[in-house]
Design a protein around this motif. Structure first.
Motif, PDB file in Angstrom:
ATOM      1  N   ASN A  67       9.860  -8.085   3.159  1.00 24.82           N
ATOM      2  CA  ASN A  67       9.246  -7.913   1.837  1.00 24.82           C
ATOM      3  C   ASN A  67       9.503  -6.484   1.370  1.00 24.82           C
ATOM      4  O   ASN A  67       9.666  -5.568   2.180  1.00 24.82           O
ATOM      5  CB  ASN A  67       7.724  -8.135   1.910  1.00 24.82           C
TER       6      ASN A  67
ATOM      7  N   VAL B  80       0.845  -1.199   0.000  1.00 21.79           N
ATOM      8  CA  VAL B  80       0.000   0.000   0.000  1.00 21.79           C
ATOM      9  C   VAL B  80       0.882   1.252   0.000  1.00 21.79           C
ATOM     10  O   VAL B  80       0.682   2.182  -0.797  1.00 21.79           O
ATOM     11  CB  VAL B  80      -0.929   0.002   1.244  1.00 21.79           C
TER      12      VAL B  80
ATOM     13  N   LYS C 208      15.675  -0.432   2.216  1.00 26.61           N
ATOM     14  CA  LYS C 208      14.334   0.108   1.943  1.00 26.61           C
ATOM     15  C   LYS C 208      14.385   1.634   1.791  1.00 26.61           C
ATOM     16  O   LYS C 208      13.673   2.200   0.964  1.00 26.61           O
ATOM     17  CB  LYS C 208      13.353  -0.315   3.040  1.00 26.61           C
TER      18      LYS C 208
ATOM     19  N   TYR D  54      13.138   4.014  10.209  1.00 21.94           N
ATOM     20  CA  TYR D  54      12.628   4.146  11.589  1.00 21.94           C
ATOM     21  C   TYR D  54      13.418   3.267  12.558  1.00 21.94           C
ATOM     22  O   TYR D  54      13.365   3.476  13.768  1.00 21.94           O
ATOM     23  CB  TYR D  54      11.124   3.836  11.660  1.00 21.94           C
TER      24      TYR D  54
ATOM     25  N   TYR E  86      -0.214  -5.731  15.199  1.00 18.31           N
ATOM     26  CA  TYR E  86      -0.901  -6.963  14.796  1.00 18.31           C
ATOM     27  C   TYR E  86      -0.233  -8.234  15.313  1.00 18.31           C
ATOM     28  O   TYR E  86      -0.922  -9.167  15.705  1.00 18.31           O
ATOM     29  CB  TYR E  86      -0.952  -7.085  13.261  1.00 18.31           C
TER      30      TYR E  86
ATOM     31  N   ALA F 114     -10.946  -0.008   2.653  1.00 15.14           N
ATOM     32  CA  ALA F 114     -11.019   0.272   1.212  1.00 15.14           C
ATOM     33  C   ALA F 114     -12.130  -0.520   0.529  1.00 15.14           C
ATOM     34  O   ALA F 114     -12.662  -0.087  -0.493  1.00 15.14           O
ATOM     35  CB  ALA F 114      -9.673  -0.030   0.558  1.00 15.14           C
TER      36      ALA F 114
ATOM     37  N   GLY G 221      11.756   0.259   7.309  1.00 19.70           N
ATOM     38  CA  GLY G 221      12.808  -0.304   8.155  1.00 19.70           C
ATOM     39  C   GLY G 221      14.017  -0.769   7.357  1.00 19.70           C
ATOM     40  O   GLY G 221      13.888  -1.656   6.514  1.00 19.70           O
TER      41      GLY G 221
HETATM   42  N1  NAP Z   1      -7.771   0.039   5.462  1.00 15.39           N
HETATM   43  C1  NAP Z   1      -7.750  -0.866   4.511  1.00 15.39           C
HETATM   44  O1  NAP Z   1      -8.723  -1.103   3.786  1.00 15.39           O
HETATM   45  C2  NAP Z   1      -6.480  -1.620   4.268  1.00 15.39           C
HETATM   46  C3  NAP Z   1      -6.326  -2.467   3.151  1.00 15.39           C
HETATM   47  C4  NAP Z   1      -5.076  -3.093   2.952  1.00 15.39           C
HETATM   48  C5  NAP Z   1      -4.058  -2.898   3.880  1.00 15.39           C
HETATM   49  N2  NAP Z   1      -4.277  -2.095   4.947  1.00 15.39           N
HETATM   50  C6  NAP Z   1      -3.221  -1.836   5.934  1.00 15.39           C
HETATM   51  O2  NAP Z   1      -2.145  -1.210   5.258  1.00 15.39           O
HETATM   52  C7  NAP Z   1      -0.935  -1.488   5.948  1.00 15.39           C
HETATM   53  C8  NAP Z   1       0.094  -2.010   4.953  1.00 15.39           C
HETATM   54  O3  NAP Z   1      -0.386  -3.237   4.404  1.00 15.39           O
HETATM   55  P1  NAP Z   1       0.362  -3.913   3.177  1.00 15.39           P
HETATM   56  O4  NAP Z   1      -0.482  -5.020   2.688  1.00 15.39           O
HETATM   57  O5  NAP Z   1       0.811  -2.859   2.244  1.00 15.39           O
HETATM   58  O6  NAP Z   1       1.625  -4.563   3.899  1.00 15.39           O
HETATM   59  P2  NAP Z   1       3.161  -4.246   3.592  1.00 15.39           P
HETATM   60  O7  NAP Z   1       3.401  -2.815   3.947  1.00 15.39           O
HETATM   61  O8  NAP Z   1       3.504  -4.703   2.247  1.00 15.39           O
HETATM   62  O9  NAP Z   1       3.883  -5.215   4.647  1.00 15.39           O
HETATM   63  C9  NAP Z   1       3.830  -4.940   6.011  1.00 15.39           C
HETATM   64  C10 NAP Z   1       5.020  -4.042   6.421  1.00 15.39           C
HETATM   65  O10 NAP Z   1       4.794  -3.571   7.728  1.00 15.39           O
HETATM   66  C11 NAP Z   1       6.034  -3.145   8.231  1.00 15.39           C
HETATM   67  N3  NAP Z   1       6.068  -3.371   9.673  1.00 15.39           N
HETATM   68  C12 NAP Z   1       5.890  -4.549  10.341  1.00 15.39           C
HETATM   69  N4  NAP Z   1       5.992  -4.351  11.663  1.00 15.39           N
HETATM   70  C13 NAP Z   1       6.259  -3.030  11.833  1.00 15.39           C
HETATM   71  C14 NAP Z   1       6.498  -2.205  12.974  1.00 15.39           C
HETATM   72  N5  NAP Z   1       6.482  -2.709  14.228  1.00 15.39           N
HETATM   73  N6  NAP Z   1       6.750  -0.894  12.781  1.00 15.39           N
HETATM   74  C15 NAP Z   1       6.771  -0.378  11.538  1.00 15.39           C
HETATM   75  N7  NAP Z   1       6.567  -1.105  10.419  1.00 15.39           N
HETATM   76  C16 NAP Z   1       6.306  -2.412  10.569  1.00 15.39           C
HETATM   77  C17 NAP Z   1       7.104  -3.949   7.519  1.00 15.39           C
HETATM   78  O11 NAP Z   1       7.934  -3.049   6.793  1.00 15.39           O
HETATM   79  P3  NAP Z   1       9.293  -2.429   7.428  1.00 15.39           P
HETATM   80  O12 NAP Z   1      10.410  -3.258   6.900  1.00 15.39           O
HETATM   81  O13 NAP Z   1       9.273  -1.056   6.904  1.00 15.39           O
HETATM   82  O14 NAP Z   1       9.168  -2.532   8.917  1.00 15.39           O
HETATM   83  C18 NAP Z   1       6.334  -4.780   6.494  1.00 15.39           C
HETATM   84  O15 NAP Z   1       6.956  -4.824   5.253  1.00 15.39           O
HETATM   85  C19 NAP Z   1      -1.284  -2.487   7.038  1.00 15.39           C
HETATM   86  O16 NAP Z   1      -1.484  -1.791   8.257  1.00 15.39           O
HETATM   87  C20 NAP Z   1      -2.596  -3.074   6.560  1.00 15.39           C
HETATM   88  O17 NAP Z   1      -3.385  -3.618   7.584  1.00 15.39           O
HETATM   89  C21 NAP Z   1      -5.455  -1.455   5.155  1.00 15.39           C
END
Ligand code: NAP
Length: 341
Positions: A333, A167, A191, A207, A258, A285, A187
């Motif tokens: 990732n 995202v 990245k 961060y 999470y 979304a 992180g």
């Molecule tokens: N509202 C909605 O409809 C909706 C829909 C889809 C996704 N989302 C949300 O969007 C966010 C991103 O989702 P995504 O699918 O794109 O996943 P993503 O960013 O591709 O993968 C998750 C990332 O979270 C980071 N992370 C994990 N633990 C962390 C921590 N303690 N502090 C900071 N960063 C951390 C990691 O990156 P680093 O290496 O940078 O730590 C990891 O790569 C999530 O919160 C997800 O639930 C919301």
């Protein structure tokens, strides 16, 4: 017909480990009227499924899974057999019954809070799996967060967290292409390099490398107008301190909370919202699928023109799905995490 399904084997005690998930043999049930049989080809690995592996989920969210239950998640596949007049064998579809080789899905059936209803996909010039990434739910989430929730204005200084992920990487690029100043955080040094050089962020923050608030203040000393929150926790606290009066926050997700069975309490500086008349708005979304046409036209145009880049972290085979989920939650990732079957 024989099936293989990723199930919850045991509830995680703290962080998820691959052994909490098991790959189980099963039989595909016969099709009822209105159902289609799909051979999954791509699984979307999304952080939010982790919330459903605990014994309780946040109120208002989807219910917890019970040990033995199959995991669910967005997926792409080919219709093998159809008892729905709306779908024919051979068609490419997206749906919510990932984490298995074969899925039986009812047309007009269950969704994940609006996302993941059975939908025909015409990939056109794009790779099919992009309909799980920049042209699918991840891209729509970025688009909705920026333009519907934050109502991003041309001069806004924006911060996007988890910016190297599925995202975040789309949100950074969409805002950059609209001319905004974008601070992006993720992180690790690789990245940060990706945020700066591939995504074109104006400022990139690691961060993990030190005090987040200090790094933010050094990057944009005059503050930010908008924060696209994917992380929650300390990131949200830093944003509240650094937002200018009248600033806005889009509460997209809180990934830092999470992967635990006991999330830390939220930020202690919520009075900043009152003091500076800030606005915070959450969204899912899935409720905005009416925007797919506009969003795909804009993002598809950027991708075709080579103005937007897109990266995937691909795991091969259903056996790798547990490792994919654990890896993504631990930041191993870049861009969209997928499992190819
Ligand atoms: N509202 C909605 O409809 C909706 C829909 C889809 C996704 N989302 C949300 O969007 C966010 C991103 O989702 P995504 O699918 O794109 O996943 P993503 O960013 O591709 O993968 C998750 C990332 O979270 C980071 N992370 C994990 N633990 C962390 C921590 N303690 N502090 C900071 N960063 C951390 C990691 O990156 P680093 O290496 O940078 O730590 C990891 O790569 C999530 O919160 C997800 O639930 C919301």
């Amino acid at each position: 017909m024989h099936n293989r399904v990723v199930c919850l084997a045991s509830r995680p005690a703290g962080r998820l480990v691959p052994d909490n998930l098991a790959i189980v043999d099963a039989e595909v049930p016969p099709l009822a009227p209105g159902e289609v049989l799909i051979r999954n080809t791509w699984l979307s690995i999304d952080p939010s499924i982790r919330l459903r592996l605990n014994a309780a989920t946040p109120s208002g969210y989807l219910p917890p899974l019970v040990p033995g239950d199959p995991l669910v998640g967005l997926a792409l596949g080919t219709v093998v057999e159809s008892r729905s007049p709306e779908f024919a064998a051979g068609e490419l579809v997206s749906h919510m019954f990932g984490y298995r080789t074969y899925a039986v899905v009812a047309a007009g059936g269950e969704t994940l809070g609006g996302a993941g209803g059975l939908t025909r996909i015409d990939p056109g010039e794009f790779a099919p799996e992009w309909y799980l990434g920049p042209l699918g739910s991840a891209g729509l989430t970025a688009y909705v967060g920026l333009f519907e929730i934050l109502e991003l204005k041309p001069k806004d200084v924006l911060w996007v967290s988890a910016a190297a992920g599925a995202v975040g990487s789309i949100a950074v690029q969409l805002a950059t292409l609209r001319g905004n100043t974008v601070v992006a955080s993720a992180g690790g040094p690789e990245k940060v390099e990706y945020l700066r050089n591939a995504l074109g962020a104006s400022h990139a923050i690691d961060y993990r490398a030190g005090d987040l608030k200090k790094q933010l203040a050094e990057a944009v000393p005059d503050g930010i107008d908008a924060y696209f929150d994917n992380v929650g926790g300390d990131h949200l606290g830093a944003a509240l301190n650094h937002l200018r009066p009248g600033g806005r926050v889009a509460m997209c997700g809180a990934v830092s909370t999470y992967d635990t069975d006991s999330p830390a309490p939220g930020p202690t500086n919520l009075f900043q919202i009152t003091a500076k008349s800030l606005q915070m708005r959450g969204f899912r979304a899935g409720a905005y699928d009416g925007l797919y046409a506009d969003f795909r036209s804009e993002v598809g145009g950027y991708l075709t023109a080579g103005m937007m880049t897109y990266q995937e972290t691909v795991f091969e085979g259903l056996e790798q799905a547990p490792a994919a989920l654990v890896g993504m939650l631990n930041g191993r990732n870049t861009g969209k995490t997928l499992c190819r079957l």
